[in-house]
Design a protein around this motif. Structure first.
Motif, PDB file in Angstrom:
ATOM      1  N   THR A  37       0.856  -1.183   0.000  1.00  0.00           N
ATOM      2  CA  THR A  37       0.000   0.000   0.000  1.00  0.00           C
ATOM      3  C   THR A  37       0.894   1.235   0.000  1.00  0.00           C
ATOM      4  O   THR A  37       1.611   1.498   0.958  1.00  0.00           O
ATOM      5  N   ILE A  47      -1.550   1.649   7.461  1.00  0.00           N
ATOM      6  CA  ILE A  47      -1.238   0.864   6.262  1.00  0.00           C
ATOM      7  C   ILE A  47      -0.180   1.520   5.378  1.00  0.00           C
ATOM      8  O   ILE A  47       0.003   1.102   4.227  1.00  0.00           O
ATOM      9  N   GLN A  55      -5.701  -3.010   2.101  1.00  0.00           N
ATOM     10  CA  GLN A  55      -4.387  -3.629   2.292  1.00  0.00           C
ATOM     11  C   GLN A  55      -4.444  -5.136   2.050  1.00  0.00           C
ATOM     12  O   GLN A  55      -3.556  -5.702   1.408  1.00  0.00           O
ATOM     13  N   GLU A  56      -5.488  -5.776   2.547  1.00  0.00           N
ATOM     14  CA  GLU A  56      -5.625  -7.226   2.347  1.00  0.00           C
ATOM     15  C   GLU A  56      -5.718  -7.572   0.869  1.00  0.00           C
ATOM     16  O   GLU A  56      -5.056  -8.496   0.386  1.00  0.00           O
ATOM     17  N   ILE A  57      -6.532  -6.836   0.134  1.00  0.00           N
ATOM     18  CA  ILE A  57      -6.707  -7.089  -1.294  1.00  0.00           C
ATOM     19  C   ILE A  57      -5.404  -6.841  -2.047  1.00  0.00           C
ATOM     20  O   ILE A  57      -5.030  -7.597  -2.948  1.00  0.00           O
ATOM     21  N   ASN A  66      -8.069  -1.655   6.087  1.00  0.00           N
ATOM     22  CA  ASN A  66      -7.637  -3.051   6.201  1.00  0.00           C
ATOM     23  C   ASN A  66      -8.041  -3.858   4.975  1.00  0.00           C
ATOM     24  O   ASN A  66      -7.274  -4.706   4.497  1.00  0.00           O
ATOM     25  N   LEU A  67      -9.234  -3.581   4.450  1.00  0.00           N
ATOM     26  CA  LEU A  67      -9.711  -4.291   3.270  1.00  0.00           C
ATOM     27  C   LEU A  67      -8.817  -3.996   2.066  1.00  0.00           C
ATOM     28  O   LEU A  67      -8.428  -4.909   1.319  1.00  0.00           O
ATOM     29  N   ARG A 119     -15.838 -11.189  -1.458  1.00  0.00           N
ATOM     30  CA  ARG A 119     -14.532 -10.781  -0.914  1.00  0.00           C
ATOM     31  C   ARG A 119     -14.633  -9.511  -0.090  1.00  0.00           C
ATOM     32  O   ARG A 119     -13.896  -9.326   0.885  1.00  0.00           O
ATOM     33  N   GLU A 156      -2.363  -7.190  -0.955  1.00  0.00           N
ATOM     34  CA  GLU A 156      -1.418  -8.272  -0.710  1.00  0.00           C
ATOM     35  C   GLU A 156      -1.887  -9.584  -1.347  1.00  0.00           C
ATOM     36  O   GLU A 156      -1.091 -10.314  -1.936  1.00  0.00           O
ATOM     37  N   GLU A 157      -3.179  -9.873  -1.252  1.00  0.00           N
ATOM     38  CA  GLU A 157      -3.708 -11.119  -1.802  1.00  0.00           C
ATOM     39  C   GLU A 157      -3.550 -11.200  -3.314  1.00  0.00           C
ATOM     40  O   GLU A 157      -3.170 -12.234  -3.864  1.00  0.00           O
TER      41      GLU A 157
END
Length: 255
Positions: free
Chosen positions: A29, A204, A181-183, A178-179, A124, A185-186
């Motif tokens: 991010t 983030i 950042q998660e997306i 958080n969403l 998701r 990285e995923e």
């Protein structure tokens, strides 16, 4: 990865970007911060290909934008997802319709393929039961999640977010951070976020670019920003009493 090399952008006699060089790595991010008028919006529009710099270059995984043909530029833009400040959802479309829209515009997928993809991205972003609701029927936080779903439905390589926490309460803002950042990285996306939200920076900010008067004033991580002695950065970051206290605690811990 996006590599920005000494870009300049002017409008008439007003030079907005004055030679910015940086790079944004995928899977991280990357946040762009700065006061109003620092050049953040123009910078983001250059990254999106909406503005083309008079000097310098922007490379997307080795592809220099200014060297691409018209068709190649169009193809590159289809690799980009965008989350707008106000979500920018179509009021007359359902949640499902909003997320399906890019697939209908830019792909030749069958209806069943599009439906499967829409279902996957809505799941998701934790919107399993919102398919047939309209934007006016859901909360601001849910609208942001719809905007994120729409931005990633084409499986982009690059994700751009303009003030994604604007208008959200602090708790919802953290969930959206958080969403994203998660997306990132995923899906191993190169994500660039324009923001004024210092909570986002601290939570983030894996890479932070600070612009001032069209120049790169500082860059580093959310950990390094506590250590900098750059006066422009500290004046911006610690303009609130809360972050002044956080910095003081950090200094005391170091001593």
């Amino acid at each position: 990865m996006i590599e920005v090399n000494d870009i300049h952008k002017s409008f008439g006699e007003a030079e907005i970007l004055k030679g910015v060089t940086t790079q944004f790595e995928k899977g991280k991010t990357n946040l762009v911060i700065g006061q109003s008028g620092s050049g953040k919006t123009v910078f983001l529009k250059c990254l999106l290909g909406l503005f083309e710099p008079e000097e310098g270059s922007i490379c997307y995984d080795g592809r220099t934008y200014s060297s691409l043909s018209g068709d190649e530029k169009r193809d590159l833009r289809q690799e980009m997802g965008m989350v707008f400040q106000g979500s920018a959802l179509f009021d007359s479309m359902t949640v499902e319709g909003n997320v399906t829209f890019p697939l209908e515009m830019f792909t030749k997928q069958s209806k069943s393929e599009m439906q499967d993809r829409v279902n996957a991205v809505l799941k998701r972003v934790n919107l399993i039961d919102a398919h047939h609701k309209y934007p006016s029927e859901i909360s601001g936080g849910m609208q942001k999640r719809v905007a994120i779903a729409r931005a990633i439905v084409m499986n982009p390589k690059y994700l751009f977010c303009d003030e994604p926490n604007s208008g959200l309460d602090p708790k919802t803002a953290i969930l959206i951070d958080n969403l994203i950042q998660e997306i990132t990285e995923e899906y191993d996306i190169t994500t660039v976020i324009n923001t004024h939200d210092m909570n986002s920076v601290m939570e983030i900010g894996q890479k932070i670019l600070f612009l001032k008067n069209g120049l790169k004033e500082w860059e580093g991580t959310n950990k390094e920003i506590f250590k900098t002695d750059n006066a422009a950065v500290t004046d911006f970051v610690y303009s609130s009493e809360l972050f002044k206290k956080v910095r003081q605690m950090y200094i005391e811990e170091r001593n």
